[in-house]
Design a protein around this motif. Structure first.
Motif, PDB file in Angstrom:
ATOM      1  N   PRO A  88       7.621  13.694 -14.159  1.00 29.43           N
ATOM      2  CA  PRO A  88       8.172  14.284 -15.380  1.00 29.43           C
ATOM      3  C   PRO A  88       7.340  13.967 -16.623  1.00 29.43           C
ATOM      4  O   PRO A  88       7.114  14.841 -17.465  1.00 29.43           O
ATOM      5  N   LYS A  89       6.861  12.726 -16.732  1.00 29.26           N
ATOM      6  CA  LYS A  89       6.045  12.335 -17.886  1.00 29.26           C
ATOM      7  C   LYS A  89       4.725  13.102 -17.902  1.00 29.26           C
ATOM      8  O   LYS A  89       4.286  13.594 -18.953  1.00 29.26           O
ATOM      9  N   GLN A  90       4.084  13.222 -16.754  1.00 26.86           N
ATOM     10  CA  GLN A  90       2.821  13.964 -16.681  1.00 26.86           C
ATOM     11  C   GLN A  90       3.038  15.430 -17.031  1.00 26.86           C
ATOM     12  O   GLN A  90       2.213  16.047 -17.717  1.00 26.86           O
ATOM     13  N   TYR A  91       4.149  15.989 -16.560  1.00 21.64           N
ATOM     14  CA  TYR A  91       4.474  17.389 -16.852  1.00 21.64           C
ATOM     15  C   TYR A  91       4.639  17.600 -18.351  1.00 21.64           C
ATOM     16  O   TYR A  91       4.081  18.539 -18.937  1.00 21.64           O
ATOM     17  N   LYS A  92       5.406  16.713 -18.975  1.00 20.38           N
ATOM     18  CA  LYS A  92       5.628  16.838 -20.414  1.00 20.38           C
ATOM     19  C   LYS A  92       4.340  16.646 -21.199  1.00 20.38           C
ATOM     20  O   LYS A  92       4.027  17.419 -22.114  1.00 20.38           O
ATOM     21  N   ASP A  93       3.573  15.626 -20.852  1.00 18.58           N
ATOM     22  CA  ASP A  93       2.315  15.333 -21.574  1.00 18.58           C
ATOM     23  C   ASP A  93       1.323  16.486 -21.450  1.00 18.58           C
ATOM     24  O   ASP A  93       0.645  16.839 -22.414  1.00 18.58           O
ATOM     25  N   SER A  94       1.256  17.107 -20.269  1.00 16.26           N
ATOM     26  CA  SER A  94       0.295  18.199 -20.077  1.00 16.26           C
ATOM     27  C   SER A  94       0.648  19.410 -20.926  1.00 16.26           C
ATOM     28  O   SER A  94      -0.249  20.106 -21.440  1.00 16.26           O
ATOM     29  N   HIS A  95       1.943  19.683 -21.112  1.00 17.03           N
ATOM     30  CA  HIS A  95       2.353  20.812 -21.917  1.00 17.03           C
ATOM     31  C   HIS A  95       2.199  20.519 -23.413  1.00 17.03           C
ATOM     32  O   HIS A  95       1.930  21.435 -24.198  1.00 17.03           O
TER      33      HIS A  95
END
Length: 288
Positions: free
Chosen positions: A276-283
């Motif tokens: 979830p953190k990687q998903y948010k950071d990438s966006h």
């Protein structure tokens, strides 16, 4: 909890105009447009529909209506801002607002059209609107709680109309299977936050069939298992919360019925190839 003005989270506008020039701000999550009186047409993405007095429309964040009035029109607009998702904001009945709005905006049967099919429901909403305006003007004790409860009622009525069959259209026999699948989808989306009601046995009981019949039927008609569909829909909500709210991963996990943050993270990574953190950071990086 931080203290915000009522207008920071929920805005009520009422105005009359012969020329629409309202523009959506980026912080509006969704809005409901009530036509108190007047007529004209609304265009979204080259799709056009007419409006008349007492019509009601719902617009998602990415839907910016272009309105042409045929005569002077009185509009009432409910605007729900992105702060509705803030974990730091205390608002009466906020969870109900979120759940009903998500159900309305994400329903597979939702189309760009007038939101109310039931005449009695339309009359009820307009009576409720009268009292909302009265409470909002007087601002007497408990008025925010009273308005919040009435707004929840309006959202529930609109949600009910999303799934009602239009009596003006007779559905061909060939689409009956699709109707039943849509009913199952609607049940899941409506009860997505209630773990007990999402059990296969509970869904089967609601539709008066056995669990095995339900599972086999859903798999045959959709190519997906019922359990997997529920899981994927929860992940779509999780993605939306990650990008549009300040809820932590732990809070989102609890909201969606996962055991804990690690449980959601493990499932999220399995299906989304990222935590979830990687998903948010990438966006976030993609938007900069």
């Amino acid at each position: 909890m931080i203290q915000l003005n009522w207008q920071d989270i929920f805005i009520i506008d009422r105005f009359s105009t012969s020329r629409w020039d309202a523009v959506n701000k980026g912080d509006i999550y969704f809005q409901i447009l009530f036509i108190e009186e007047g007529s004209g047409r609304i265009t979204i993405d080259h799709k056009v529909t007419s409006y008349k007095s007492r019509d009601i429309f719902v617009f998602a964040k990415n839907e910016v209506p272009d309105i042409k009035t045929h005569e002077t029109t009185t509009f009432i607009i409910f605007k729900f801002t992105d702060l509705l998702f803030s974990s730091k904001v205390s608002l009466p009945d906020k969870q109900n607002w979120l759940r009903r709005s998500e159900f309305i905006l994400n329903h597979p049967k939702r189309k760009f059209q007038e939101a109310l099919k039931n005449i009695e429901d339309r009359d009820l909403i307009w009576r409720i609107l009268f009292f909302i305006r009265k409470e909002n003007t007087a601002k007497e004790q408990y008025y925010l709680q009273i308005i919040a409860n009435m707004v929840s009622t309006i959202l529930s009525i609109i949600a009910r109309n999303v799934t009602e069959k239009n009596p003006e259209h007779i559905t061909p026999k060939s689409t009956k299977k699709n109707e039943r699948i849509d009913e199952i989808y609607a049940y899941i989306r409506y009860n997505i936050y209630d773990t007990n009601l999402l059990k296969i046995s509970a869904i089967a009981k609601h539709f008066h069939i056995t669990s095995s019949t339900l599972s086999n039927y859903f798999k045959k008609e959709t190519g997906n298992s019922l359990h997997n569909y529920i899981l994927l829909y929860k992940l779509e909500i999780a993605k939306d919360r990650l990008l549009n709210s300040d809820f932590t991963v732990s809070q989102i996990a609890i909201q969606l019925g996962f055991t804990d943050e690690s449980h959601l993270t493990r499932i999220f990574k399995k299906y989304c190839d990222a935590t979830p953190k990687q998903y948010k950071d990438s966006h976030v990086l993609a938007d900069e």
